[in-house]
Design an enzyme around this catalytic site. Structure first.
Site, PDB file in Angstrom:
ATOM      1  N   GLU A 148       0.864  -1.197   0.000  1.00 15.01           N
ATOM      2  CA  GLU A 148       0.000   0.000   0.000  1.00 15.01           C
ATOM      3  C   GLU A 148       0.888   1.230   0.000  1.00 15.01           C
ATOM      4  O   GLU A 148       2.015   1.185   0.487  1.00 15.01           O
ATOM      5  CB  GLU A 148      -0.923  -0.021   1.219  1.00 15.01           C
ATOM      6  CG  GLU A 148      -0.211  -0.121   2.577  1.00 15.01           C
ATOM      7  CD  GLU A 148       0.352   1.170   3.108  1.00 15.01           C
ATOM      8  OE1 GLU A 148      -0.112   2.230   2.645  1.00 15.01           O
ATOM      9  OE2 GLU A 148       1.242   1.130   3.984  1.00 15.01           O
ATOM     10  N   PHE A 149       0.333   2.335  -0.502  1.00 14.18           N
ATOM     11  CA  PHE A 149       1.107   3.578  -0.541  1.00 14.18           C
ATOM     12  C   PHE A 149       0.298   4.729   0.033  1.00 14.18           C
ATOM     13  O   PHE A 149       0.527   5.877  -0.304  1.00 14.18           O
ATOM     14  CB  PHE A 149       1.501   3.911  -1.981  1.00 14.18           C
ATOM     15  CG  PHE A 149       2.318   2.823  -2.646  1.00 14.18           C
ATOM     16  CD1 PHE A 149       3.679   2.725  -2.393  1.00 14.18           C
ATOM     17  CD2 PHE A 149       1.731   1.904  -3.491  1.00 14.18           C
ATOM     18  CE1 PHE A 149       4.443   1.713  -2.984  1.00 14.18           C
ATOM     19  CE2 PHE A 149       2.477   0.897  -4.092  1.00 14.18           C
ATOM     20  CZ  PHE A 149       3.836   0.803  -3.835  1.00 14.18           C
ATOM     21  N   ARG A 151      -1.353   7.697   2.100  1.00 22.43           N
ATOM     22  CA  ARG A 151      -0.920   8.760   3.011  1.00 22.43           C
ATOM     23  C   ARG A 151      -2.033   9.034   3.997  1.00 22.43           C
ATOM     24  O   ARG A 151      -3.205   9.078   3.610  1.00 22.43           O
ATOM     25  CB  ARG A 151      -0.662  10.067   2.245  1.00 22.43           C
ATOM     26  CG  ARG A 151       0.445  10.036   1.250  1.00 22.43           C
ATOM     27  CD  ARG A 151       0.285  11.191   0.269  1.00 22.43           C
ATOM     28  NE  ARG A 151      -0.976  11.102  -0.461  1.00 22.43           N
ATOM     29  CZ  ARG A 151      -1.518  12.097  -1.172  1.00 22.43           C
ATOM     30  NH1 ARG A 151      -0.932  13.278  -1.223  1.00 22.43           N
ATOM     31  NH2 ARG A 151      -2.649  11.932  -1.818  1.00 22.43           N
ATOM     32  N   ASN A 206       9.431   5.074   0.124  1.00 19.51           N
ATOM     33  CA  ASN A 206       9.473   5.865   1.358  1.00 19.51           C
ATOM     34  C   ASN A 206      10.882   6.395   1.646  1.00 19.51           C
ATOM     35  O   ASN A 206      11.046   7.510   2.144  1.00 19.51           O
ATOM     36  CB  ASN A 206       8.939   5.050   2.543  1.00 19.51           C
ATOM     37  CG  ASN A 206       7.422   5.168   2.642  1.00 19.51           C
ATOM     38  OD1 ASN A 206       6.789   5.872   1.850  1.00 19.51           O
ATOM     39  ND2 ASN A 206       6.835   4.491   3.604  1.00 19.51           N
ATOM     40  N   PHE A 247       7.311  17.323  -1.722  1.00 18.28           N
ATOM     41  CA  PHE A 247       8.237  16.751  -0.738  1.00 18.28           C
ATOM     42  C   PHE A 247       9.572  17.490  -0.684  1.00 18.28           C
ATOM     43  O   PHE A 247      10.600  16.947  -0.303  1.00 18.28           O
ATOM     44  CB  PHE A 247       8.429  15.242  -0.945  1.00 18.28           C
ATOM     45  CG  PHE A 247       7.349  14.487  -0.236  1.00 18.28           C
ATOM     46  CD1 PHE A 247       6.056  14.488  -0.718  1.00 18.28           C
ATOM     47  CD2 PHE A 247       7.603  13.836   0.963  1.00 18.28           C
ATOM     48  CE1 PHE A 247       5.035  13.859  -0.036  1.00 18.28           C
ATOM     49  CE2 PHE A 247       6.593  13.205   1.660  1.00 18.28           C
ATOM     50  CZ  PHE A 247       5.306  13.217   1.147  1.00 18.28           C
ATOM     51  N   GLY A 255       7.978  12.808  10.285  1.00 21.45           N
ATOM     52  CA  GLY A 255       7.678  11.953  11.432  1.00 21.45           C
ATOM     53  C   GLY A 255       6.617  10.966  11.000  1.00 21.45           C
ATOM     54  O   GLY A 255       6.501  10.667   9.817  1.00 21.45           O
ATOM     55  N   CYS A 258       5.376   5.860   9.491  1.00 21.13           N
ATOM     56  CA  CYS A 258       5.956   5.165   8.326  1.00 21.13           C
ATOM     57  C   CYS A 258       7.387   5.590   8.009  1.00 21.13           C
ATOM     58  O   CYS A 258       8.313   4.803   8.163  1.00 21.13           O
ATOM     59  CB  CYS A 258       5.085   5.379   7.105  1.00 21.13           C
ATOM     60  SG  CYS A 258       3.496   4.562   7.258  1.00 21.13           S
ATOM     61  N   LYS A 319       1.682  15.535  11.230  1.00 19.07           N
ATOM     62  CA  LYS A 319       1.421  16.363  10.046  1.00 19.07           C
ATOM     63  C   LYS A 319      -0.028  16.824  10.141  1.00 19.07           C
ATOM     64  O   LYS A 319      -0.800  16.274  10.940  1.00 19.07           O
ATOM     65  CB  LYS A 319       1.691  15.599   8.755  1.00 19.07           C
ATOM     66  CG  LYS A 319       0.706  14.477   8.466  1.00 19.07           C
ATOM     67  CD  LYS A 319       0.934  13.935   7.068  1.00 19.07           C
ATOM     68  CE  LYS A 319      -0.174  12.971   6.675  1.00 19.07           C
ATOM     69  NZ  LYS A 319       0.002  12.420   5.340  1.00 19.07           N
TER      70      LYS A 319
HETATM   71  C1  UDX Z   1       3.996   8.230   3.963  1.00 23.67           C
HETATM   72  C2  UDX Z   1       4.052   8.082   2.431  1.00 23.67           C
HETATM   73  O1  UDX Z   1       3.823   9.354   1.818  1.00 23.67           O
HETATM   74  C3  UDX Z   1       3.012   7.077   1.963  1.00 23.67           C
HETATM   75  O2  UDX Z   1       3.100   6.893   0.568  1.00 23.67           O
HETATM   76  C4  UDX Z   1       3.285   5.760   2.681  1.00 23.67           C
HETATM   77  O3  UDX Z   1       2.361   4.784   2.300  1.00 23.67           O
HETATM   78  C5  UDX Z   1       3.257   5.968   4.181  1.00 23.67           C
HETATM   79  O4  UDX Z   1       4.190   6.969   4.562  1.00 23.67           O
HETATM   80  P1  UDX Z   1       2.432   9.532   5.700  1.00 23.67           P
HETATM   81  O5  UDX Z   1       3.251   8.926   6.784  1.00 23.67           O
HETATM   82  O6  UDX Z   1       0.947   9.546   5.826  1.00 23.67           O
HETATM   83  O7  UDX Z   1       2.733   8.790   4.302  1.00 23.67           O
HETATM   84  O8  UDX Z   1       2.901  11.040   5.569  1.00 23.67           O
HETATM   85  P2  UDX Z   1       3.516  11.996   4.444  1.00 23.67           P
HETATM   86  O9  UDX Z   1       2.450  12.854   3.886  1.00 23.67           O
HETATM   87  O10 UDX Z   1       4.366  11.251   3.507  1.00 23.67           O
HETATM   88  O11 UDX Z   1       4.442  12.919   5.370  1.00 23.67           O
HETATM   89  C6  UDX Z   1       5.476  12.335   6.161  1.00 23.67           C
HETATM   90  C7  UDX Z   1       6.184  13.377   6.977  1.00 23.67           C
HETATM   91  O12 UDX Z   1       6.992  14.195   6.135  1.00 23.67           O
HETATM   92  C8  UDX Z   1       5.287  14.340   7.756  1.00 23.67           C
HETATM   93  O13 UDX Z   1       5.807  14.498   9.066  1.00 23.67           O
HETATM   94  C9  UDX Z   1       5.378  15.648   6.973  1.00 23.67           C
HETATM   95  O14 UDX Z   1       5.195  16.767   7.802  1.00 23.67           O
HETATM   96  C10 UDX Z   1       6.793  15.569   6.433  1.00 23.67           C
HETATM   97  N1  UDX Z   1       7.004  16.334   5.187  1.00 23.67           N
HETATM   98  C11 UDX Z   1       6.312  16.015   4.046  1.00 23.67           C
HETATM   99  C12 UDX Z   1       7.948  17.353   5.146  1.00 23.67           C
HETATM  100  O15 UDX Z   1       8.599  17.643   6.162  1.00 23.67           O
HETATM  101  N2  UDX Z   1       8.138  18.029   3.985  1.00 23.67           N
HETATM  102  C13 UDX Z   1       7.465  17.750   2.842  1.00 23.67           C
HETATM  103  O16 UDX Z   1       7.701  18.416   1.832  1.00 23.67           O
HETATM  104  C14 UDX Z   1       6.519  16.715   2.873  1.00 23.67           C
END
Ligand code: UDX
Length: 429
Positions: A148-149, A151, A206, A247, A255, A258, A319
């Site tokens: 799965e991917f 978010r 990831n 990203f 954080g 994942c 987040k």
């Molecule tokens: C992530 C992956 O995106 C998803 O595909 C996978 O299945 C599970 O892990 P998620 O943990 O829900 O998803 O969060 P994500 O939106 O990826 O953000 C992860 C962290 O990165 C957050 O703490 C967010 O604040 C931080 N982040 C994200 C940044 O610091 N900068 C960015 O530009 C994007």
């Protein structure tokens, strides 16, 4: 054929997958060993905060397509396709993944698989897990790996409209079943491959996302010393379509449940395979340093010590649009300030209950205003829209603010009389 499905494990992934499959018209039985959780789910109570999922759960229950059980016997007798959606947290005292929940689920389910069926792993596992599990299954049961991917905050959207589907299979028949299962999603790019590649796609994705975030945060470190502005830097980099803007958001770093544990588990597994991915340790270290930097900046703004100081913290979730506080950078920073003697007051639109339960030592506020009133310094640590939209002039107070997510408009805050500082930006942007 309309396959009947079970979804084993009702965490973030499992509830979403079960509710989405029911929404596609399948009969779905969710299973969890947590009796209270199963009771709550059968009554339509969602144990997590996730946009749109509560309605989907209720619709599934009302249509009779979706229900939940604690019985593996029932699951084995019910399903043709069994999705494994169990958690694989970081192992206690180590960095590798703990796959015991997956192992236990397969061990508990297998004796009840008395007719031909397909077991489909969706959990994030160390490469090699699927092959090991497949070797323990009886000959009338097949295994596939289908990562799965999703978010958090977009879980339903990501499940019903995925960017791609990855099918790690060992036979044409397993591929056929899964293609049929996902046919209602429409024309989605599908990669059909072996177990190992399917397992790796998830951790490689990831690790790439984490690396991209840490890359821009390393640039922020350089900007801080060179007097440059990381926000403008990432904007300019992002226009290059080979790099892209997504990203590349600098600030407090990643954080959640994942990214942090997945890069650690991937590095640990790569070590075992004799292909050390040492750069992932640096990605992790850069990420941790951003948390320290936010604390340093706030300390500087209160004159060098938090002792006797009041600190307003905006954000507790890892987040926005989530109540998940696993490995939350925001709470890490709040705790560090508390340990240095600061009197911390945390506000978050959704994660307050979870934060209060996990960290009762911190102070909590019922609103933004309660968190910022009387604060010697305020830190924006999770970029909820509610915070981004704040009109500093209407707050009726002024203080110093650390914008640790580069989410606020510096001019608005300064014009309203605040001292504004951000990570990776000059003191006067
Ligand atoms: C992530 C992956 O995106 C998803 O595909 C996978 O299945 C599970 O892990 P998620 O943990 O829900 O998803 O969060 P994500 O939106 O990826 O953000 C992860 C962290 O990165 C957050 O703490 C967010 O604040 C931080 N982040 C994200 C940044 O610091 N900068 C960015 O530009 C994007």
């Amino acid at each position: 054929m309309r396959y009947r499905m079970t979804v084993i494990g009702t965490g973030y992934l499992g509830i979403t997958h079960a509710a989405c499959m029911a929404a596609l018209g399948y009969e779905v039985l969710g299973l969890d060993i947590d009796v209270d959780k199963v009771r709550g789910l059968n009554q339509g109570t969602l144990p997590i905060y996730e946009e749109g999922l509560g309605d989907l759960l209720k619709a599934g229950l009302e249509s009779g397509k979706l229900r939940f059980t604690t019985s593996y016997q029932e699951a084995g007798e019910f399903g043709d396709v069994h999705f494994l959606c169990l958690g694989t947290p970081q192992r206690a005292g180590g960095s590798a993944a703990d796959v015991s929940q997956v192992d236990s689920a397969v061990a508990a389910l297998t004796p009840w698989l008395t007719r031909p069926s397909l077991v489909v792993g969706k959990s994030t596992v160390p490469v090699g897990t699927a092959r090991r599990l497949a070797s323990g299954l009886p000959s009338h049961v097949e295994l596939a790996w289908n990562p799965e991917f999703l978010r958090e905050g977009f879980a339903v959207e990501d499940t019903l409209h995925p960017d791609r589907i990855v099918l790690g299979v060992a036979s044409d028949s397993a591929e056929r079943v899964l293609r049929e299962v996902y046919a209602p999603l429409g024309d989605v790019p599908t990669v059909v491959t072996d177990y190992a590649t399917a397992e790796l796609v998830k951790v490689a994705a990831n690790a790439f996302l984490a690396t991209k975030i840490s890359y821009i945060n390393a640039m922020a470190e350089v900007c801080e010393v060179a007097g440059a502005d990381v926000v403008q830097l990432s904007e300019a980099l992002g226009y290059d379509t080979r790099i892209g803007r997504r990203f590349l958001g600098s600030g407090l770093g990643f954080g959640g449940g994942c990214l942090p544990k997945d890069i650690r588990a991937f590095a640990a597994r790569a070590d075992e395979l004799g292909v050390p991915l040492t750069f992932l340790r640096e990605v992790d270290a850069i990420n941790t340093r951003r948390r320290h930097r936010a604390v340093d900046l706030a300390r500087e703004l209160v004159g060098g010590s938090f002792a006797g100081r009041t600190v307003g913290v905006l954000g507790a979730a890892f987040k926005p649009n989530s109540d998940d506080i696993r490995d939350s950078p925001a709470l890490d920073v709040a705790l560090a300030i508390h340990r240095e003697g600061g009197s911390v007051s945390v506000y978050d639109p959704a994660a307050l209950d979870n934060a209060r339960k996990a960290y009762p030592v911190l102070g909590y506020a019922p609103s933004v205003l309660d968190a910022v009133r009387g604060a010697d310094v305020v830190l924006l640590l999770t970029e909820w829209q509610e915070f981004v939209d704040l009109d500093p002039a209407s707050l009726g107070v002024t203080s110093s603010i650390v914008d640790a997510r580069n989410a606020l408009n510096p001019t608005h805050w300064r014009t309203a009389g605040w001292t504004y500082r951000a990570l990776g930006r000059p003191a006067l942007v």
